[in-house]
Enzyme design. Structure first.
Site, short mmCIF file in Angstrom:
data_model
loop_
_atom_site.label_atom_id
_atom_site.label_comp_id
_atom_site.label_asym_id
_atom_site.label_seq_id
_atom_site.Cartn_x
_atom_site.Cartn_y
_atom_site.Cartn_z
N ARG A 106 -1.28 -5.69 7.64
CA ARG A 106 -1.28 -5.54 9.09
C ARG A 106 -0.42 -4.39 9.60
O ARG A 106 -0.85 -3.62 10.46
CB ARG A 106 -0.79 -6.83 9.76
CG ARG A 106 -1.86 -7.87 9.91
CD ARG A 106 -1.27 -9.26 9.75
NE ARG A 106 -0.90 -9.45 8.36
CZ ARG A 106 -1.70 -9.99 7.46
NH1 ARG A 106 -2.86 -10.45 7.81
NH2 ARG A 106 -1.32 -10.09 6.20
N THR A 107 0.80 -4.29 9.08
CA THR A 107 1.70 -3.27 9.63
C THR A 107 1.11 -1.88 9.41
O THR A 107 1.03 -1.07 10.33
CB THR A 107 3.10 -3.41 9.00
OG1 THR A 107 3.55 -4.76 9.22
CG2 THR A 107 4.09 -2.44 9.63
N LYS A 116 8.33 9.94 -10.95
CA LYS A 116 9.03 10.92 -11.80
C LYS A 116 10.54 10.86 -11.58
O LYS A 116 11.28 11.70 -12.06
CB LYS A 116 8.54 12.33 -11.46
CG LYS A 116 7.05 12.53 -11.63
CD LYS A 116 6.69 13.95 -11.21
CE LYS A 116 5.18 14.16 -11.22
NZ LYS A 116 4.82 15.44 -10.59
N ARG A 133 8.02 1.41 4.98
CA ARG A 133 8.37 0.05 4.56
C ARG A 133 8.93 0.17 3.15
O ARG A 133 8.36 0.87 2.31
CB ARG A 133 7.15 -0.86 4.56
CG ARG A 133 7.41 -2.17 3.82
CD ARG A 133 6.30 -3.15 3.97
NE ARG A 133 6.24 -3.70 5.32
CZ ARG A 133 5.43 -4.69 5.67
NH1 ARG A 133 4.60 -5.21 4.78
NH2 ARG A 133 5.43 -5.15 6.90
N HIS A 176 12.54 -6.08 10.97
CA HIS A 176 11.13 -5.73 11.16
C HIS A 176 10.93 -5.58 12.67
O HIS A 176 10.27 -6.39 13.32
CB HIS A 176 10.25 -6.84 10.57
CG HIS A 176 8.84 -6.44 10.28
ND1 HIS A 176 8.26 -5.29 10.81
CD2 HIS A 176 7.88 -7.02 9.52
CE1 HIS A 176 7.00 -5.21 10.39
NE2 HIS A 176 6.76 -6.24 9.59
C1 NCD Z 1 5.61 -9.88 7.35
C2 NCD Z 1 6.52 -8.94 6.60
O1 NCD Z 1 6.04 -8.02 5.91
O2 NCD Z 1 7.71 -9.12 6.74
N1 NCD Z 1 4.31 -9.43 7.47
C3 NCD Z 1 3.97 -8.57 8.48
O3 NCD Z 1 4.50 -7.48 8.61
N2 NCD Z 1 3.03 -8.99 9.34
C4 NCD Z 1 5.71 -11.29 6.93
C5 NCD Z 1 5.61 -11.65 5.48
O4 NCD Z 1 5.39 -10.81 4.60
O5 NCD Z 1 5.71 -12.84 5.21
#
Ligand code: NCD
Length: 308
Positions: A57-58, A86, A107, A135
């Protein structure tokens, strides 16, 4: 309010007024996010999406947000195919990416990595999740969802359920809800309780917090925010086995809840919400998922200075 050039690392870096402003801008983005209106607001801009950890999703909603606004996207979702393999450092990867783009969304499995990246980069860094840390963009879309579904953020009783220890979404959300003086109930197995410093800080901010280990009392809740157990963050797989499957929302659990209680989940879910719940009026998690697009559109337009 001017967000141009600003990093988005933690929700704690934003005031209540700034958060509400971002949500207002996101509201205006809705027709574009839905594909009903075309926009070229970010034409000529490039977003780099650097995902060192799995995401559905992100990453997709950031990319959709950028493209819906006429911008371009470069990046990777499989760090194994990059020079990290590397032995390249995160700092060098960030310095490289920034020379090709105007904004970086990243991320990374390590807590603090986004803050560190921001020190090396002159373009804005948007944190798409740093380990069990923060987040912030998920938090903004969660707040957007609560406001949209319930009319306002204040005045709701919100339960955060699940892995409150390792779940970064609930850490960010707890701080943000505390800013709005929302009553919160933290429900988790004892091993997965909200970190003490988060509880203390939220209480200092004036939030009324109840801590529980069971699902009793759901009938008083307006928003139930469910999370998955973060298996990948357990140092010991045996510890995970002890708590796996320890809570599950199904039709039976929902028998006595308020008519208008909504269930949210950042997703992915494993087994903590039974699929039969999807058909009930309580399920808001797929609408919540969509809300990632307008909220991330707003953030991109703001940090790139195209909306003031
Ligand atoms: C979450 C995350 O990556 O922290 N997912 C997200 O971004 N929608 C929740 C999770 O991984 O459980």
């Amino acid at each position: 309010m001017n967000f141009k050039g600003r990093d988005v690392i933690s929700i704690k870096d934003f005031s209540r007024e700034e958060i509400l402003y971002i949500l207002d801008v996101a509201e205006k983005m809705l027709p574009i996010a839905e594909g009903k209106k075309k926009s070229n607001l970010l034409n000529g801009y490039i977003m780099a999406s650097l995902f060192f950890e799995p995401s559905t999703r992100t990453r997709l909603s950031f990319e959709a947000a950028m493209k819906r606004l006429g911008g371009n996207v470069i990046g990777f979702a499989q760090p194994g195919t990059t020079s990290l393999q590397k032995g390249e450092t995160l700092a060098d990867t960030i310095k490289t990416a920034e020379s090709y783009c105007d904004v970086i969304v990243m991320r990374h499995p390590k807590e603090g990595s986004a803050r560190m990246a921001a020190k090396f980069a002159s373009v804005p860094i948007i944190n798409g999740g740093d380990g069990a840390g923060h987040h912030p963009t998920q938090c903004l879309l969660d707040l957007f969802t609560i406001r949209k579904e319930k009319g306002q953020i204040e005045g709701n009783r919100v339960a955060l359920l699940g892995d409150l220890k390792y779940g970064r979404t609930v850490h960010s959300l707890a701080y943000a809800l505390a800013l709005f003086k929302v009553d919160m109930v933290f429900i988790s197995p004892p091993e997965l309780q909200m970190p003490k410093e988060v509880i203390e800080e939220c209480r200092e901010m004036g939030a009324n917090i109840t801590i529980k280990n069971s699902l009793e009392g759901l009938d008083e809740i307006d928003v139930l925010y469910v999370t998955r157990i973060q298996k990948e963050r357990f140092p010991d797989p045996e510890e995970y086995k002890k708590v796996a499957g320890s809570y599950r929302i199904d039709l039976k659990t929902l028998e006595n809840v308020k008519e208008d209680m909504i269930i949210m989940h950042p997703l992915p879910r494993v087994d903590e919400i039974s699929p039969e719940v999807d058909e009930t009026k309580h399920a808001a998690y797929f609408r919540q998922t969509f809300n990632g697009v307008p909220v991330r559109m707003a953030l991109l337009a703001l940090v790139l200075g195209e909306i003031k």
